[in-house]
Motif scaffolding. Structure first.
Motif, short mmCIF file in Angstrom:
data_model
loop_
_atom_site.label_atom_id
_atom_site.label_comp_id
_atom_site.label_asym_id
_atom_site.label_seq_id
_atom_site.Cartn_x
_atom_site.Cartn_y
_atom_site.Cartn_z
N ASN A 1 68.94 -43.40 -32.76
CA ASN A 1 69.75 -42.39 -32.08
C ASN A 1 71.23 -42.81 -32.19
OD1 ASN A 1 71.19 -40.90 -30.09
ND2 ASN A 1 69.23 -40.41 -29.12
N PRO A 2 72.09 -41.94 -32.75
CA PRO A 2 73.48 -42.35 -33.00
C PRO A 2 74.40 -42.21 -31.78
CG PRO A 2 73.13 -40.14 -33.84
CD PRO A 2 71.81 -40.58 -33.25
N PHE A 3 73.92 -41.65 -30.68
CA PHE A 3 74.82 -41.25 -29.59
C PHE A 3 75.71 -42.39 -29.11
CE2 PHE A 3 75.93 -40.68 -25.14
CZ PHE A 3 76.68 -39.51 -25.25
N LYS A 4 75.10 -43.54 -28.78
CA LYS A 4 75.90 -44.63 -28.19
C LYS A 4 76.91 -45.19 -29.19
CE LYS A 4 72.48 -46.05 -24.79
NZ LYS A 4 71.54 -47.14 -24.49
N SER A 5 76.59 -45.07 -30.49
CA SER A 5 77.53 -45.54 -31.50
C SER A 5 78.73 -44.63 -31.65
CB SER A 5 76.84 -45.63 -32.86
OG SER A 5 76.35 -46.91 -33.06
N MET B 1 76.81 -33.60 -40.62
CA MET B 1 75.59 -33.32 -39.89
C MET B 1 75.91 -32.99 -38.44
SD MET B 1 74.58 -35.95 -37.61
CE MET B 1 72.92 -36.59 -37.75
N TYR B 2 75.02 -32.37 -37.75
CA TYR B 2 75.11 -32.21 -36.31
C TYR B 2 73.68 -32.18 -35.78
CZ TYR B 2 74.25 -27.26 -37.37
OH TYR B 2 73.73 -26.10 -37.85
N TYR B 3 73.58 -32.45 -34.49
CA TYR B 3 72.25 -32.38 -33.89
C TYR B 3 72.36 -31.97 -32.43
CZ TYR B 3 72.78 -36.92 -31.51
OH TYR B 3 73.19 -37.94 -30.70
N ASP B 4 71.24 -31.49 -31.90
CA ASP B 4 71.16 -31.02 -30.51
C ASP B 4 70.55 -32.15 -29.68
OD1 ASP B 4 70.32 -29.94 -28.11
OD2 ASP B 4 69.51 -28.10 -28.99
N ASN C 1 67.22 -34.07 -30.03
CA ASN C 1 67.44 -35.31 -30.78
C ASN C 1 66.96 -35.16 -32.23
OD1 ASN C 1 68.88 -37.03 -29.17
ND2 ASN C 1 67.08 -37.64 -28.00
N ASP C 2 67.30 -34.02 -32.84
CA ASP C 2 66.84 -33.74 -34.21
C ASP C 2 67.88 -34.24 -35.24
OD1 ASP C 2 68.72 -31.91 -33.39
OD2 ASP C 2 67.68 -30.14 -34.17
N HIS C 3 68.33 -35.49 -35.06
CA HIS C 3 69.36 -36.06 -35.96
C HIS C 3 68.75 -36.58 -37.26
CE1 HIS C 3 67.84 -39.70 -34.15
NE2 HIS C 3 68.20 -39.26 -32.97
#
Ligand code: FMN
Length: 219
Positions: free
Chosen positions: A15-19, A1-4, A8-10
């Motif tokens: 929200n996975p960013f900090k992980s 997967m990828y998202y912008d 934040n369309d994950h």
């Protein structure tokens, strides 16, 4: 997967960013206000920037009312702060010190930790912490962000004095990280601690590069 990240369309529940940026060391930052109120707060958007001379940085988002955090206000007004190493044993105190309380509250008392006078700066050190850096303020870089808390103040400081408790220095002159058990942030409400260490050397035998990475003391 990828998202912008703009959208934040994950499609995930969180929200996975900090992980995706783990583990993050925790800068447990102590400051004092111009009125003399002692402040303490953990910042996991924290890093060293360089080592000779050493500089550190942390990034403070705005608080839940959209205002600069007390830590940033104190540092910009007084020009000083202390980095205290957060450890597994101190985890509850670290957590207490993250509560959003008015600037009049002494957060050493809130966290139940002891003040140790610093040598070169006014903010106190956390006596129970095994490693503390006394720092002088260098600069703030303000990055605009979305929402109430999105804007972030990246605070840079120069380390002017390093304290390490003797009991955590091994006979061969290294810091005993496995005994210290530093605390680190993951994503969500998750944390980790260092409980294993392994060694690797860059191939090629470039002595200057290897000595630099190892931190071998100069003659
Ligand atoms: C482990 C941990 C790490 C944190 N890291 C950050 C961070 O990097 N940036 C930030 O703005 N807030 C972070 N926080 C939240 C602040 O600690 C919290 O907003 C605190 O109330 C700020 O205190 P102050 O207003 O006294 O500076 C973190 C909280 C915890 C528990």
């Amino acid at each position: 997967m990828y998202y912008d990240p703009e959208k934040n369309d994950h499609g995930l529940a969180f929200n996975p960013f900090k992980s995706c940026m783990v583990p993050r060391p925790i800068g447990w930052i102590s400051t004092v206000s111009p009125e003399g109120i002692h402040n303490l707060a953990p910042y996991s958007q924290f890093q060293n920037l360089t080592f000779d001379p050493p500089y550190v940085m942390f990034a403070a988002n705005q608080n839940t009312r959209g205002r600069r955090k007390d830590t940033v206000n104190n540092i910009e007004q007084t020009g000083e702060f202390v980095y205290n190493m957060a450890t597994y044993n101190l985890r509850e105190a670290v957590n207490w010190s993250a509560a959003e309380v008015p600037p009049e509250v002494d957060e050493f008392d809130l966290a139940g930790v002891t003040k140790a006078a610093s040598v070169r700066v006014k903010p106190c050190r956390v006596a129970e912490s095994p490693v503390q850096f006394e720092c002088c303020y260098h600069q703030t870089l303000r990055l605009p962000g979305k929402g109430i808390m999105g804007t972030v103040d990246v605070v840079i400081g120069k380390v002017v004095l390093v304290h390490i408790k003797d009991e955590f220095i091994t006979p061969d002159g290294r810091i005993d990280i496995l005994r210290i058990r530093p605390l680190a942030r993951l994503g969500y409400h998750d944390y980790t601690t260092i409980d294993s260490v392994f060694e690797m050397l860059i191939p090629g035998g470039n002595e200057a590069l290897l000595n630099g990475l190892e931190g071998r003391a100069e003659n």
